[in-house]
Write a protein that holds these residues in place. Structure first.
Motif, PDB file in Angstrom:
ATOM      1  N   PHE A 171      39.441  33.558  34.178  1.00  0.00           N
ATOM      2  CA  PHE A 171      39.065  33.702  35.584  1.00  0.00           C
ATOM      3  C   PHE A 171      38.002  32.703  36.023  1.00  0.00           C
ATOM      4  CE2 PHE A 171      40.897  37.990  35.032  1.00  0.00           C
ATOM      5  CZ  PHE A 171      41.758  37.995  36.117  1.00  0.00           C
ATOM      6  N   ASP A 172      37.045  32.410  35.162  1.00  0.00           N
ATOM      7  CA  ASP A 172      35.965  31.502  35.549  1.00  0.00           C
ATOM      8  C   ASP A 172      36.299  30.054  35.190  1.00  0.00           C
ATOM      9  OD1 ASP A 172      33.520  30.712  36.545  1.00  0.00           O
ATOM     10  OD2 ASP A 172      32.446  31.105  34.687  1.00  0.00           O
ATOM     11  N   MET A 173      36.792  29.825  33.971  1.00  0.00           N
ATOM     12  CA  MET A 173      37.088  28.470  33.513  1.00  0.00           C
ATOM     13  C   MET A 173      38.526  28.047  33.810  1.00  0.00           C
ATOM     14  SD  MET A 173      34.985  28.782  29.897  1.00  0.00           S
ATOM     15  CE  MET A 173      35.074  27.042  29.456  1.00  0.00           C
ATOM     16  N   ARG A 174      39.351  28.981  34.261  1.00  0.00           N
ATOM     17  CA  ARG A 174      40.729  28.715  34.705  1.00  0.00           C
ATOM     18  C   ARG A 174      41.581  28.095  33.589  1.00  0.00           C
ATOM     19  NH1 ARG A 174      41.393  32.054  38.859  1.00  0.00           N
ATOM     20  NH2 ARG A 174      39.525  32.015  40.155  1.00  0.00           N
ATOM     21  N   ALA A 175      41.404  28.584  32.387  1.00  0.00           N
ATOM     22  CA  ALA A 175      42.233  28.118  31.274  1.00  0.00           C
ATOM     23  C   ALA A 175      43.647  28.673  31.406  1.00  0.00           C
ATOM     24  CB  ALA A 175      41.628  28.559  29.945  1.00  0.00           C
ATOM     25  N   GLU A 176      44.600  27.939  30.904  1.00  0.00           N
ATOM     26  CA  GLU A 176      45.978  28.424  30.843  1.00  0.00           C
ATOM     27  C   GLU A 176      46.304  29.000  29.468  1.00  0.00           C
ATOM     28  OE1 GLU A 176      48.662  25.365  32.061  1.00  0.00           O
ATOM     29  OE2 GLU A 176      47.642  25.028  33.979  1.00  0.00           O
ATOM     30  N   ASP A 215      29.441  34.515  40.310  1.00  0.00           N
ATOM     31  CA  ASP A 215      30.079  35.645  39.644  1.00  0.00           C
ATOM     32  C   ASP A 215      31.274  36.197  40.414  1.00  0.00           C
ATOM     33  OD1 ASP A 215      28.252  35.592  37.531  1.00  0.00           O
ATOM     34  OD2 ASP A 215      26.790  36.732  38.688  1.00  0.00           O
ATOM     35  N   ILE A 216      31.836  35.408  41.336  1.00  0.00           N
ATOM     36  CA  ILE A 216      32.959  35.907  42.127  1.00  0.00           C
ATOM     37  C   ILE A 216      34.168  36.190  41.242  1.00  0.00           C
ATOM     38  CG2 ILE A 216      33.983  33.674  42.722  1.00  0.00           C
ATOM     39  CD1 ILE A 216      33.446  36.661  45.103  1.00  0.00           C
ATOM     40  N   PHE A 217      34.239  35.536  40.067  1.00  0.00           N
ATOM     41  CA  PHE A 217      35.363  35.783  39.162  1.00  0.00           C
ATOM     42  C   PHE A 217      35.373  37.237  38.686  1.00  0.00           C
ATOM     43  CE2 PHE A 217      31.997  34.814  36.173  1.00  0.00           C
ATOM     44  CZ  PHE A 217      32.251  35.635  35.098  1.00  0.00           C
ATOM     45  N   GLU A 218      34.199  37.890  38.673  1.00  0.00           N
ATOM     46  CA  GLU A 218      34.146  39.304  38.279  1.00  0.00           C
ATOM     47  C   GLU A 218      34.953  40.165  39.252  1.00  0.00           C
ATOM     48  OE1 GLU A 218      32.897  40.668  35.664  1.00  0.00           O
ATOM     49  OE2 GLU A 218      31.187  39.500  34.930  1.00  0.00           O
ATOM     50  N   LEU A 219      34.849  39.858  40.550  1.00  0.00           N
ATOM     51  CA  LEU A 219      35.616  40.602  41.549  1.00  0.00           C
ATOM     52  C   LEU A 219      37.098  40.329  41.374  1.00  0.00           C
ATOM     53  CD1 LEU A 219      35.883  42.380  44.038  1.00  0.00           C
ATOM     54  CD2 LEU A 219      35.378  40.373  45.457  1.00  0.00           C
ATOM     55  N   GLU A 220      37.464  39.084  41.138  1.00  0.00           N
ATOM     56  CA  GLU A 220      38.869  38.756  40.925  1.00  0.00           C
ATOM     57  C   GLU A 220      39.421  39.512  39.717  1.00  0.00           C
ATOM     58  OE1 GLU A 220      41.792  34.849  40.361  1.00  0.00           O
ATOM     59  OE2 GLU A 220      39.616  34.597  40.450  1.00  0.00           O
ATOM     60  N   HIS A 221      38.632  39.592  38.668  1.00  0.00           N
ATOM     61  CA  HIS A 221      39.034  40.327  37.465  1.00  0.00           C
ATOM     62  C   HIS A 221      39.271  41.797  37.780  1.00  0.00           C
ATOM     63  CE1 HIS A 221      37.947  42.822  33.911  1.00  0.00           C
ATOM     64  NE2 HIS A 221      38.715  41.963  33.269  1.00  0.00           N
ATOM     65  N   GLU A 222      38.361  42.406  38.541  1.00  0.00           N
ATOM     66  CA  GLU A 222      38.498  43.826  38.868  1.00  0.00           C
ATOM     67  C   GLU A 222      39.737  44.084  39.725  1.00  0.00           C
ATOM     68  OE1 GLU A 222      35.994  46.444  37.608  1.00  0.00           O
ATOM     69  OE2 GLU A 222      36.432  44.677  36.387  1.00  0.00           O
ATOM     70  N   ILE A 223      40.000  43.187  40.676  1.00  0.00           N
ATOM     71  CA  ILE A 223      41.187  43.342  41.517  1.00  0.00           C
ATOM     72  C   ILE A 223      42.455  43.259  40.674  1.00  0.00           C
ATOM     73  CG2 ILE A 223      42.534  42.286  43.382  1.00  0.00           C
ATOM     74  CD1 ILE A 223      39.826  41.321  44.547  1.00  0.00           C
ATOM     75  N   SER A 276      42.464  37.788  50.125  1.00  0.00           N
ATOM     76  CA  SER A 276      42.207  36.794  51.174  1.00  0.00           C
ATOM     77  C   SER A 276      40.746  36.354  51.149  1.00  0.00           C
ATOM     78  CB  SER A 276      42.549  37.382  52.552  1.00  0.00           C
ATOM     79  OG  SER A 276      43.926  37.676  52.651  1.00  0.00           O
ATOM     80  N   LEU A 277      39.848  37.310  50.885  1.00  0.00           N
ATOM     81  CA  LEU A 277      38.424  37.005  50.802  1.00  0.00           C
ATOM     82  C   LEU A 277      38.138  36.014  49.672  1.00  0.00           C
ATOM     83  CD1 LEU A 277      35.393  37.642  51.435  1.00  0.00           C
ATOM     84  CD2 LEU A 277      35.600  39.529  49.805  1.00  0.00           C
ATOM     85  N   LEU A 278      38.803  36.202  48.532  1.00  0.00           N
ATOM     86  CA  LEU A 278      38.561  35.342  47.371  1.00  0.00           C
ATOM     87  C   LEU A 278      38.895  33.881  47.650  1.00  0.00           C
ATOM     88  CD1 LEU A 278      39.926  37.578  44.479  1.00  0.00           C
ATOM     89  CD2 LEU A 278      37.546  36.964  44.907  1.00  0.00           C
TER      90      LEU A 278
END
Length: 303
Positions: free
Chosen positions: A118-123, A200-208, A191-193
């Protein structure tokens, strides 16, 4: 609260460096760590040469380095993530031997995966483990990693991002409970993301991504949804808060943005849930005492 909990702390202090040196002098800890001597020499040189209290920038050369801390913010190990192109490699060590067997390694792996994808965007996330290191092999395999290749000195395990996202929805991490969000809230938050920025916005993406998505008319009335009001116990402090979108946030009035630490933390949990959550500089113990108002339960579907 008794579930194994690990947070990955990015700030590395002199005290952390000294702790790392102690771990790396333990032959049981370093038995399967291929570059332990190099790391130990590096830390010794840093401590002798640099008098700064915070050494994060030195440890992050060539990758990202994190202290793995328990629910009391006591270091128990470390995680290193090194990204090359779309791939990322994880090195994990639980350095405090008294903690072996408590499944803290599994929790650290889940936190490392969150950062990598989520943070480093690894595949693709890779773990290279000595074939005799049965404890680490078991922890990574139980976390969903799959065998990839093998040499006499190394077994390579791999986790692809697509597989990770599927497991995220099917199997909660060891220290987390399931959370629920409504279809409408998920669409608005996604949409907010696309526009929100923050460390730390990746934490919200993870929770969603890990949340169970439900119809707004079917969500239980004790779940914290967007624009809900709840009574919380945060450490030893009782707080009444409203969970709102960033444009409506007013911390002085108890209106917490869903992008804030506690705001992200409470999304989707229900009354009675208690859990640990890492804030920027410490771990908080949060309990949802009561949901005082929920738009869906009140029929306020326009909110």
């Amino acid at each position: 609260m008794n579930k194994p909990f690990i947070s990955l702390c990015p700030e590395i202090t002199r005290s952390h460096a000294l702790t790392l040196m102690d771990w790396l002098e333990d032959e049981e800890v370093t038995r399967y760590l291929s570059d332990s001597r190099h790391v130990s020499r590096f830390i010794e040189q840093v401590i002798g040469r640099v008098q700064l209290p915070v050494l994060t920038h030195l440890f992050n050369q060539g990758g990202r380095f994190f202290m793995a801390c328990d629910e009391r913010d006591v270091p128990v190990g470390f995680v290193r993530l090194v990204k090359s192109g779309a791939d990322c490699e994880m090195v994990l060590v639980i350095g405090q031997r008294d903690n072996w067997g408590r499944k803290l390694g599994a929790s650290a792996i889940h936190e490392g995966m969150k950062l990598a994808f989520f943070d480093m965007r690894a595949e693709k996330l890779i773990a290279k483990i000595h074939p005799d290191n049965a404890r680490s092999l078991k922890a990574f395999l139980n976390s969903g990693f799959l065998p990839h290749s093998e040499t006499p000195a190394t077994k390579s395990l791999v986790m692809h991002s697509e597989h990770y996202l599927r497991l995220l929805r099917e199997r909660p991490a060891p220290h987390t409970a399931s959370i629920h969000i409504t279809e409408i809230d998920k669409a608005r938050l996604q949409s907010l993301l696309a526009f929100e920025r923050g460390a730390d916005i990746f934490e919200l993406e993870h929770e969603i991504e890990r949340a169970i998505v439900v119809d707004p008319r079917q969500v239980a009335d004790d779940v914290v949804t967007m624009n809900s009001k709840a009574l919380l116990q945060v450490n030893d402090e009782e707080r009444e808060v409203a969970l709102v979108y960033p444009e409506d946030a007013d911390e002085g009035a108890g209106k917490l943005s869903v992008c804030s630490g506690i705001g992200t933390a409470i999304l989707g949990y229900k009354a009675g849930d208690a859990f640990n959550w890492r804030m920027p500089h410490r771990t908080c113990h949060i309990r949802i005492e009561k949901v005082l108002y929920q738009p869906e339960a009140a029929g306020d579907f326009h909110l």
